[in-house]
Write a protein that holds these residues in place. Structure first.
Motif, PDB file in Angstrom:
ATOM      1  N   GLU A  51       0.849  -1.193   0.000  1.00  0.00           N
ATOM      2  CA  GLU A  51       0.000   0.000   0.000  1.00  0.00           C
ATOM      3  C   GLU A  51       0.889   1.248   0.000  1.00  0.00           C
ATOM      4  OE1 GLU A  51      -3.133  -0.024  -0.359  1.00  0.00           O
ATOM      5  OE2 GLU A  51      -3.512  -2.171  -0.088  1.00  0.00           O
ATOM      6  N   PRO A  52       0.448   2.374  -0.580  1.00  0.00           N
ATOM      7  CA  PRO A  52       1.295   3.578  -0.668  1.00  0.00           C
ATOM      8  C   PRO A  52       1.799   4.085   0.673  1.00  0.00           C
ATOM      9  CG  PRO A  52      -0.595   3.792  -2.112  1.00  0.00           C
ATOM     10  CD  PRO A  52      -0.823   2.542  -1.318  1.00  0.00           C
ATOM     11  N   GLY A  53       1.022   3.967   1.728  1.00  0.00           N
ATOM     12  CA  GLY A  53       1.451   4.452   3.044  1.00  0.00           C
ATOM     13  C   GLY A  53       1.949   3.357   3.950  1.00  0.00           C
ATOM     14  N   GLY A  54       2.103   2.150   3.392  1.00  0.00           N
ATOM     15  CA  GLY A  54       2.540   1.019   4.210  1.00  0.00           C
ATOM     16  C   GLY A  54       1.351   0.263   4.750  1.00  0.00           C
ATOM     17  N   THR A  55       1.469  -1.056   4.809  1.00  0.00           N
ATOM     18  CA  THR A  55       0.368  -1.885   5.303  1.00  0.00           C
ATOM     19  C   THR A  55       0.322  -1.958   6.820  1.00  0.00           C
ATOM     20  OG1 THR A  55       1.747  -3.870   5.226  1.00  0.00           O
ATOM     21  CG2 THR A  55       0.465  -3.341   3.251  1.00  0.00           C
ATOM     22  N   GLU A  60       3.447   1.597  12.271  1.00  0.00           N
ATOM     23  CA  GLU A  60       2.759   2.754  11.714  1.00  0.00           C
ATOM     24  C   GLU A  60       3.602   4.006  11.967  1.00  0.00           C
ATOM     25  OE1 GLU A  60       0.101   2.435  10.050  1.00  0.00           O
ATOM     26  OE2 GLU A  60      -0.716   0.480  10.624  1.00  0.00           O
ATOM     27  N   SER A  62       5.314   7.978  10.689  1.00  0.00           N
ATOM     28  CA  SER A  62       6.088   8.548   9.601  1.00  0.00           C
ATOM     29  C   SER A  62       7.585   8.240   9.697  1.00  0.00           C
ATOM     30  CB  SER A  62       5.894  10.071   9.582  1.00  0.00           C
ATOM     31  OG  SER A  62       6.314  10.620  10.820  1.00  0.00           O
ATOM     32  N   THR A 447       9.824   6.515  -7.706  1.00  0.00           N
ATOM     33  CA  THR A 447       9.716   6.236  -6.270  1.00  0.00           C
ATOM     34  C   THR A 447      11.074   6.413  -5.612  1.00  0.00           C
ATOM     35  OG1 THR A 447       8.024   4.582  -6.772  1.00  0.00           O
ATOM     36  CG2 THR A 447       8.994   4.547  -4.556  1.00  0.00           C
ATOM     37  N   HIS A 453       6.571   5.506   1.564  1.00  0.00           N
ATOM     38  CA  HIS A 453       5.519   6.378   1.040  1.00  0.00           C
ATOM     39  C   HIS A 453       5.776   6.583  -0.449  1.00  0.00           C
ATOM     40  CE1 HIS A 453       4.017   7.360   5.020  1.00  0.00           C
ATOM     41  NE2 HIS A 453       5.275   7.529   5.399  1.00  0.00           N
ATOM     42  N   TYR A 454       4.801   6.340  -1.276  1.00  0.00           N
ATOM     43  CA  TYR A 454       4.981   6.591  -2.709  1.00  0.00           C
ATOM     44  C   TYR A 454       3.655   7.059  -3.302  1.00  0.00           C
ATOM     45  CZ  TYR A 454       3.245   1.740  -2.866  1.00  0.00           C
ATOM     46  OH  TYR A 454       2.514   0.583  -2.696  1.00  0.00           O
ATOM     47  N   GLU A 456       0.281   7.553  -5.546  1.00  0.00           N
ATOM     48  CA  GLU A 456      -0.787   6.601  -5.898  1.00  0.00           C
ATOM     49  C   GLU A 456      -0.567   6.016  -7.289  1.00  0.00           C
ATOM     50  OE1 GLU A 456      -3.320   5.398  -4.317  1.00  0.00           O
ATOM     51  OE2 GLU A 456      -3.225   6.516  -2.441  1.00  0.00           O
ATOM     52  N   HIS A 459       1.109   2.651  -7.516  1.00  0.00           N
ATOM     53  CA  HIS A 459       0.486   1.596  -6.723  1.00  0.00           C
ATOM     54  C   HIS A 459       0.594   0.230  -7.415  1.00  0.00           C
ATOM     55  CE1 HIS A 459      -3.240   0.436  -4.103  1.00  0.00           C
ATOM     56  NE2 HIS A 459      -2.182  -0.271  -3.835  1.00  0.00           N
TER      57      HIS A 459
END
Length: 826
Positions: A51-55, A60, A62, A447, A453-454, A456, A459
């Motif tokens: 997922e773009p923000g990490g699974t 969790e 930043s 990326t 973080h990347y 969308e 994806h």
């Protein structure tokens, strides 16, 4: 006398063995285990990137600290503890067989190299459980590599353990380099000139030549970094050019490392292409010349990793030219393999499929690397997934060939054949998975690397890569299952299961006997023959006593527990050192010019200091036991040794070691000159020590060189009292040197001039301290030699150990001749 070798079913066998085939099997098993561990780390962070923000798998938030730990550990373990060691596994097992030797030149050193490798890996993997492992990326860039920038002080111990694990690994590499160089240059069978060596042997010879210089430069960098992290010196914690200094030192190692990793894979590719195409490699001599050119050029291109730094455009342009130039010899190698296929009769066995796949992948990796060699394009691609994709298409292409090498030599090592169906299936899954995981990274090149973080829009590419990672992992597991399956259910392998194999390892049984050969291998007639060297009587018939004499003379020992013990002692020492940073912080805080700038780590604990002391005691005891052990390793009576006929194995090995030490000191002294020039020679705050202690020490060391020479003269004459007197005088002069140095240091401490006051102080104390460490090692060696002279009249019948010690001691003296003007007169 070394003890007898127990059977392979005994655990003791694997702890005491020094036989090259056993050590090769240990390297192979350990490197494959590291592959699985590093692979699991990769699967974890690839899943996190689904997922773009990490699974959320790796936490969790930043900061991404756990993600960074997994990425860093994966890179370090793969680059250092898997890529090279699996090539070393093949080299250990097959180099003596390919060149007609009975073992490597220094079997105990070989076993010690393995145990250092294993325990260094344990240090790195165990660092996860010491507050967190190092998280600054596998390139260890400054200033992120020092405790000031560690996320939490608790993580310092784990980070230190990682750095010291790398330190221990480099020691392992140095021991292996000395061993392989000596063996290949001095133990080749009669009639096997350098041009006649198998291609895999050539690849290993050139690999260890690169290792000799590249890893010595890395050792210097890691030594300085260890001092920064444990003793709180200031090499990489400043803004005075430390980032550039680290980059120069690391990439002077780092780019040859690409070829250090890939050359063994190339050697495997050449061997398998010849075997499964049924013809000799096309343009063989030109391929060897191309490999030699790459070996030399590999040290001239390191700055293409630094195009984004402040290096001026003219230098960048020159490096761009050398970078493009180094691709040309590889073009020749690629075309040589293609023409070998065109002109041969290809049989698509499992080993050949893996090596053909490696060639295809390497071509794509090489082409995409040329993009990065151009300054303008590098500005755009640097730090993106384009680099990640290119890097893996080159490096993991080498892994692909090496897996093919496992299948190629598996019947020889185990005496068992594997299922071709399962082998080909594992290749298919592996090859599909490889391209699924890495090719989308070219498309997702925008990326940033090492960031979860990347955008969308990236994806889909990342999801395909993550799926591909699991497919690739399945391919690796299936390959290992195929091999393990063969051990239980595979049919017995003949001595040579491949119709057109050419090298000598296929001339003996599968697996080979302990002593390798039924007689002395010789190529004097132009083909491999086994010569019976048993002496005959006047009537032409050997007697039983003659045979017994030869057997007694030639018998080589294969077992010693002390290499394992020395590795345990070193492991305990480094494990203890890893936890000393909090202790050091509290000890120096009262003397620090800016106490608020260092983190207080709480109460001083006793665990890590105690482990350090235990490590020193264990190391001292095991080194002593190794020194007094009677371990017989006869040099071959008949061998090809050009161009090193005039010296014995130990002397040649000593010269190789000293060559690496030259690079070590060259890098440390070069670091001082670089930092001083970077700051402006006249603006650099020098540490003006009084000139007289340095001048006095210069006279002391020069005099000690004379006493060492006289000790050698006394040994040659068999004069025990003279030998004791002059060797003792050398020790007294060395202690005088250390006494003057201790006075000098204490005087500076009294004036508040400590090693942690700034980079200028750090460089003075570290450089002279490194030299002092060499003096201490010299004193310990000379003291042991005194003990041997007194107890067993050593060196009176064979003065060579005194000569070898003299070579080391003269080197130590010469280094001081350089340090004196640099730090005392300039």
């Amino acid at each position: 006398m070394g003890e007898d070798l127990p059977p392979k079913t005994s655990i003791k066998r694997w702890l005491v063995t020094t036989n090259h085939k056993d050590v090769g099997q240990l390297y192979l098993a350990t490197s494959l285990a590291i592959l699985l561990i590093a692979g699991v780390l990769a699967l974890a962070f690839r899943y996190h990137l689904f997922e773009p923000g990490g699974t959320g798998l790796l936490g969790e938030g930043s900061d991404g600290d756990m993600f960074n730990q997994f990425v860093t550990a994966h890179g370090l373990l793969m680059v250092f503890w898997f890529f090279s060691p699996i090539g070393v596994a093949f080299a250990n097992y097959f180099i003596p067989l390919q060149i007609g030797a009975e073992d490597l030149a220094f079997p105990r050193l070989n076993a010690m190299s393995y145990w250092f490798y294993l325990f260094s890996a344990i240090l790195v993997i165990g660092s996860f459980f010491q507050g967190g492992t190092y998280a600054g990326g596998w390139t260890l860039y400054a200033p992120l590599n020092v405790p000031t920038y560690t996320p939490a002080m608790e993580a310092t111990t784990g980070g230190n353990a990682t750095i010291l694990g790398l330190f221990m690994f480099i020691i392992s590499v140095t021991m292996g380099t000395v061993n392989f160089m000596t063996t290949i240059h001095r133990h080749r069978a009669e009639g096997m000139g350098l041009w006649n060596m198998p291609m895999f042997t050539w690849s290993i010879l050139l690999t260890v030549w690169m290792m000799l210089f590249a890893f010595a430069a890395l050792l210097a960098a890691v030594f300085m970094l260890s001092a920064d992290r444990i003793l709180l010196t200031q090499y990489f914690a400043t803004d005075q050019g430390s980032g550039l200094l680290w980059a120069h030192l690391f990439w002077f190692f780092g780019h040859p490392e690409v070829y250090i990793v890939f050359f063994p894979a190339l050697g495997v590719m050449f061997e398998t292409f010849q075997t499964f195409c049924g013809r000799r490699l096309v343009g063989r001599k030109w391929v060897i010349i191309a490999m030699v050119l790459v070996t030399v050029q590999s040290f001239l291109v390191w700055m293409h990793h630094m195009f984004l730094t402040t290096i001026n455009l003219e230098v960048k342009t020159l490096i761009m030219a050398t970078t493009i130039g180094i691709s040309l010899p590889f073009d020749l190698m690629v075309f040589a393999m293609i023409y070998t296929m065109v002109k041969g009769r290809v049989r698509f066995t499992t080993p050949f499929l893996f090596n053909l796949g490696a060639l295809v992948l390497f071509i794509l990796g090489g082409i995409t690397g040329v993009f990065l060699g151009a300054v303008v394009l590098d500005y755009e691609f640097r730090g993106t997934y384009w680099v990640v994709a290119h890097f893996h298409y080159v490096m993991v292409a080498g892994v692909t060939a090496l897996i093919g090498g496992v299948f190629y030599w598996w019947p020889k090592m185990t005496g068992k054949m594997y299922s071709e169906f399962l082998g080909k299936l594992s290749f298919a899954v592996y090859f599909v998975g490889f391209n699924l995981v890495y090719f989308p990274m070219f498309l997702a090149w925008e990326t940033p690397r090492r960031v979860f973080h990347y955008a969308e829009g990236m994806h889909l590419y990342h999801q395909i890569s993550t799926v591909g990672a699991f497919v690739l992992g399945a391919g690796v597991v299936l390959a290992i299952v195929t091999l393990v399956h063969s051990l239980r259910w595979g049919p017995d392998a003949p001595a040579n299961p491949w119709e057109f194999s050419r090298t000598a390892e296929w001339a003996v049984s599968s697996p080979p006997p302990l002593e390798n050969w039924p007689g002395r291998p010789s190529y004097a007639s132009g083909k491999l023959e086994f010569v019976d060297d048993t002496p005959a009587t006047d009537g032409g018939t050997a007697t039983a006593s003659d045979a017994a004499a030869v057997e007694h003379e030639e018998h080589a020992d294969h077992a010693s527990i002390w290499p394992f013990g020395i590795a345990v002692g070193t492991f305990l020492l480094f494990l203890g050192l890893a936890g000393l940073t909090p202790t050091m912080v509290e000890l120096i805080e009262p003397y620090h010019p800016d106490p608020g700038s260092i983190t207080t780590a709480g109460e001083i604990g006793y665990l890590y200091p105690a482990i350090t002391v235990l490590g020193v005691l264990t190391l001292g005891f095991t080194l002593f036991k190794l020194g007094v052990e009677d371990f017989n390793v006869p040099e071959p009576r008949v061998a090809e040794r050009w161009p090193f006929e005039g010296m014995g194995d130990t002397k040649f090995g000593m010269w190789v070691f000293l060559a690496s030490d030259v690079v070590l000191f060259g890098a440390v002294i070069g670091a001082y000159l670089f930092m001083r020039i970077h700051a402006g020679w006249g603006n650099f705050e020098t540490i003006p020590p009084a000139a007289w202690p340095g001048l006095l020490n210069t006279y002391v060391l020069l005099t000690s060189s004379f006493t060492v020479i006289m000790a050698l003269v006394m040994a040659e004459r068999g004069n025990k009292k003279g030998l004791l007197g002059f060797l003792g005088a050398t020790i007294l002069l060395a202690l005088t040197f250390m006494g003057v140095k201790a006075y000098e240091y204490s005087a500076k401490f009294a004036e508040g001039e400590f090693w942690f006051n700034g980079v200028e102080y750090s460089m003075y104390y570290f450089t002279t301290g490194l030299h002092g460490l060499h003096v201490i090692f010299g004193v310990l060696i000379a003291s042991f030699m005194l003990y041997r002279i007194i107890t067993v009249d050593a060196y009176l019948d064979d003065e060579r150990p005194v000569e070898f010690f003299g070579l080391y001691w003269h080197f130590v003296d010469i280094v001081w001749v350089f340090l004196f003007p640099i730090f005392y007169l300039m």
